[in-house]
Design a protein around this motif. Sequence first.
Motif, PDB file in Angstrom:
ATOM      1  N   LEU A 106       5.404   1.076  20.900  1.00 18.90           N
ATOM      2  CA  LEU A 106       6.667   1.018  20.154  1.00 18.90           C
ATOM      3  C   LEU A 106       7.747   0.326  20.974  1.00 18.90           C
ATOM      4  O   LEU A 106       8.609  -0.368  20.422  1.00 18.90           O
ATOM      5  CB  LEU A 106       7.106   2.434  19.764  1.00 18.90           C
ATOM      6  CG  LEU A 106       6.278   3.092  18.665  1.00 18.90           C
ATOM      7  CD1 LEU A 106       6.621   4.573  18.531  1.00 18.90           C
ATOM      8  CD2 LEU A 106       6.480   2.381  17.327  1.00 18.90           C
ATOM      9  N   ILE A 111       9.534  -2.859  19.125  1.00 18.98           N
ATOM     10  CA  ILE A 111      10.962  -2.799  18.808  1.00 18.98           C
ATOM     11  C   ILE A 111      11.694  -4.085  19.223  1.00 18.98           C
ATOM     12  O   ILE A 111      12.848  -4.296  18.864  1.00 18.98           O
ATOM     13  CB  ILE A 111      11.603  -1.550  19.467  1.00 18.98           C
ATOM     14  CG1 ILE A 111      12.901  -1.168  18.754  1.00 18.98           C
ATOM     15  CG2 ILE A 111      11.839  -1.778  20.940  1.00 18.98           C
ATOM     16  CD1 ILE A 111      13.513   0.102  19.270  1.00 18.98           C
ATOM     17  N   ALA A 152       9.457   5.024  13.234  1.00 23.24           N
ATOM     18  CA  ALA A 152       8.515   5.794  14.052  1.00 23.24           C
ATOM     19  C   ALA A 152       9.255   6.538  15.158  1.00 23.24           C
ATOM     20  O   ALA A 152       9.011   7.731  15.400  1.00 23.24           O
ATOM     21  CB  ALA A 152       7.460   4.863  14.652  1.00 23.24           C
ATOM     22  N   LEU A 153      10.179   5.858  15.819  1.00 22.53           N
ATOM     23  CA  LEU A 153      10.970   6.504  16.877  1.00 22.53           C
ATOM     24  C   LEU A 153      11.854   7.610  16.305  1.00 22.53           C
ATOM     25  O   LEU A 153      12.051   8.656  16.942  1.00 22.53           O
ATOM     26  CB  LEU A 153      11.815   5.458  17.605  1.00 22.53           C
ATOM     27  CG  LEU A 153      11.023   4.442  18.429  1.00 22.53           C
ATOM     28  CD1 LEU A 153      11.919   3.291  18.867  1.00 22.53           C
ATOM     29  CD2 LEU A 153      10.394   5.112  19.647  1.00 22.53           C
ATOM     30  N   SER A 170       9.065   0.266  13.260  1.00 22.24           N
ATOM     31  CA  SER A 170       9.068   0.748  14.650  1.00 22.24           C
ATOM     32  C   SER A 170      10.200   1.739  14.883  1.00 22.24           C
ATOM     33  O   SER A 170      10.009   2.775  15.533  1.00 22.24           O
ATOM     34  CB  SER A 170       9.214  -0.430  15.623  1.00 22.24           C
ATOM     35  OG  SER A 170       8.164  -1.337  15.480  1.00 22.24           O
ATOM     36  N   CYS A 219       3.266   8.997  13.716  1.00 23.51           N
ATOM     37  CA  CYS A 219       4.450   9.657  14.290  1.00 23.51           C
ATOM     38  C   CYS A 219       5.125  10.604  13.308  1.00 23.51           C
ATOM     39  O   CYS A 219       5.974  11.412  13.697  1.00 23.51           O
ATOM     40  CB  CYS A 219       5.469   8.605  14.738  1.00 23.51           C
ATOM     41  SG  CYS A 219       4.896   7.545  16.077  1.00 23.51           S
ATOM     42  N   ILE A 222       1.125   3.248  12.685  1.00 23.90           N
ATOM     43  CA  ILE A 222       1.772   3.945  13.808  1.00 23.90           C
ATOM     44  C   ILE A 222       2.896   4.833  13.298  1.00 23.90           C
ATOM     45  O   ILE A 222       3.087   5.964  13.771  1.00 23.90           O
ATOM     46  CB  ILE A 222       2.283   2.929  14.850  1.00 23.90           C
ATOM     47  CG1 ILE A 222       1.087   2.271  15.556  1.00 23.90           C
ATOM     48  CG2 ILE A 222       3.201   3.598  15.875  1.00 23.90           C
ATOM     49  CD1 ILE A 222       1.463   1.162  16.531  1.00 23.90           C
ATOM     50  N   THR A 252       1.612  -1.509  12.472  1.00 21.97           N
ATOM     51  CA  THR A 252       2.875  -0.826  12.759  1.00 21.97           C
ATOM     52  C   THR A 252       3.128   0.292  11.760  1.00 21.97           C
ATOM     53  O   THR A 252       3.584   1.387  12.123  1.00 21.97           O
ATOM     54  CB  THR A 252       4.041  -1.832  12.718  1.00 21.97           C
ATOM     55  OG1 THR A 252       3.739  -2.944  13.568  1.00 21.97           O
ATOM     56  CG2 THR A 252       5.340  -1.184  13.199  1.00 21.97           C
TER      57      THR A 252
END
Length: 515
Positions: A242, A246, A260-261, A257, A223, A219, A216
């Motif tokens: 994701l 989440i 990342a968003l 997570s 991002c 990731i 994670t």
Amino acid sequence: MPPPSKPGERQKLFKNQDKDTESLRQRRNEVSVVLRKAKREEALQKRRLVPNTPEDDEKYNKFMDASLQMIVENAAHGDPATRLSAVQAARKLLSKDRHPPIDELIKSGILPILVECLQFDDNASLQFEAAWALTNIASGSSAQTQAVVHAGAVAHFMRLLESKHQNVCEQAVWALGNIIGDGPVLRDFVIRHGVVAPLLTFIDPNVPLTFLRNVTWVIVNLCRNKEPPPPMETIQQLLPALGVLIHHNDLDILVDSVWALSYLTDCGNDHIQAVLQVGVVPKLVSFLTHTEIRLQTAALRAVGNIVTGTDEQTQSVLNNGALGQFPSLLSHQKEKIRKEAVWFLSNITAGTEEQVQQVIDAGLIPFVIKALTEGEFQTQKEAAWAISNLTVSGVPGQVAYAVQEGCIPPFCNLLSVQDPQIIHIVLDGLTNIMKMAGDDVEKICIIIEECGGLDRIEVLQNHENPDIYKLAYQIIEKYFSNDVENEDETVVPEQNPQGQYQFNAKASETSKFSL
């Protein structure tokens, strides 16, 4: 926006600088860069693996006290046991809590030797120790990370993602995460090596929690960085993952997570739309009042970035009940949460008339004014933006409501600060209010004078910034050029027992400015 006003025409008139809703929000987006970039990265870009316990549960290493040259020579030419012991000694040097000798090891020529050790498929222990050592070298400066890449490590780490030995596989993931975390150039370099597809195979219920946390985090690094942002193809690959992560029950995975968003939603409207299509907004909104501040902070940043987008994208957040979470956020014990909550609202008040009304109906304007009055300076700046944006996007009745709630005195207080940008937006906001006030403009002038705003505006006529002194001069010339002593005192609005000015109608009931 319904009659009686056309939003574009009205906003351009009030701002005098052709600032429609889209360009207004874009300006907010640009000036909030520093706000959205935490002084310390919330999700660390690089991580060095340092054992939490004393390591010598293993047998005595004969290279424990050896010179660096001896370690390097034996790592390159020793028999399998000696080579493993030498590489392990190098790894231990790199696993020191403080000041690991990364540059010394790079200069010693050990990098190509460690990369060669990654290729010994019949010796998983050697692969693991070499990968660990390279991971820690790649956790350092950009030059140190690039040295690992230039030694050809990436292709071998990619191959190790398919290792049947989980510890080797996980160490390769960690090393790639550090390389990706160096910045967009190496991020895209690793993406071109095809890292995303094998990485996503590890999002599996059977993968140990510590391993999934590392995946994670990688990731997150994929991002991160928006100049340039990750390729859209890569984002489309990552978003479904994701959308799963989440909903995980591990806090660290949730926090990463959401970060990342938040990074993806900071890359522009196309990226915001891609995130919205995964359906994560309800979950993000639910995290706004989570008991863990790390998760709250990340969620607030993510939804805050979404509302810098189009009016439709903004509305998707509001439709999920976000504003209902804001009384607690605006009263939060942490100033940084309150600041970002006001920043969020400043982007809503840069939206449509209906969105401004939703902020009013949620009872949030008094919180904004409280922040404008009592917050730390950075929070006050965001509150000033929120009020100034409202004077552009709102109809007269909505602006009158903000005046009724007492926005003008703390607004005027900011005219004494040293920040030219804040002075400018306050003068803009005051100008908009007076233009909108119609027959009640004299009442507004009295409020401005009584709180000391007029004195401050007069001083600003001598400001070194030409835009500021022109605005100040125009306000004085247009609204305060008459002899104040001869004004009819009957224009002063009535006050209630709490000292607030009385209004003839609620903002939601009329588009007319009325005091």
